[in-house]
Design a protein around this motif. Structure first.
Motif: not given
Length: 135
Positions: A122-134
């Motif tokens: 898993l050598a790629g970039d880790v991005l921020r997860p989405p906020p909770p869904a409405a």
């Protein structure tokens, strides 16, 4: 199950705990039994903090409902990347007891069975997860 997996992916401790009954029990290999919402919160927060990425993919499962109680088994794949080390992949299944509490289905007991654990690139970039869904 889907709400719990979403909370795991986002590292949302509060959302994860809302999926549990107040006296819920989580059983995991190498950890043992974690009982009660306060202990569940502490254990999940500690474990999840170790990972910059932890995404569980639901593969298949079943549920049998009898009134306000249900049992089920869910197979999943989990991709993890530790903050200190390489990635790994986990395959396993949960045996669940779920109860209806004030109109909501929550986990009374979850027991995890590891079927496979091994390295995963898993050598790629880790991005921020989405906020909770409405809701």
């Amino acid at each position: 199950v889907a709400r719990l997996l979403d909370a795991v992916a986002r590292g949302d401790v509060d959302a994860w705990v809302r999926c549990w009954h107040d006296d819920g029990i989580w059983v995991m290999p190498g950890v043992g039994e974690v009982r009660g919402v306060d202990a569940l919160r502490e254990k999940f927060a500690t474990l999840r903090a170790e990972y910059e990425l932890c995404v569980q993919e639901l593969l298949f499962g079943w549920v049998d409902v009898a009134g306000d109680r249900a049992t089920g088994r869910w197979y999943l794949r989990e991709l993890q990347r530790s903050r200190r080390g390489p990635g790994q992949e986990l395959l396993g299944c949960y045996d669940d007891v779920v109860v209806r509490d004030d109109g909501r289905w929550v986990f009374a007991r979850r027991r995890f069975w590891v079927l496979y654990r091994g390295p995963r690139l898993l050598a790629g970039d880790v991005l921020r997860p989405p906020p909770p869904a409405a809701t």
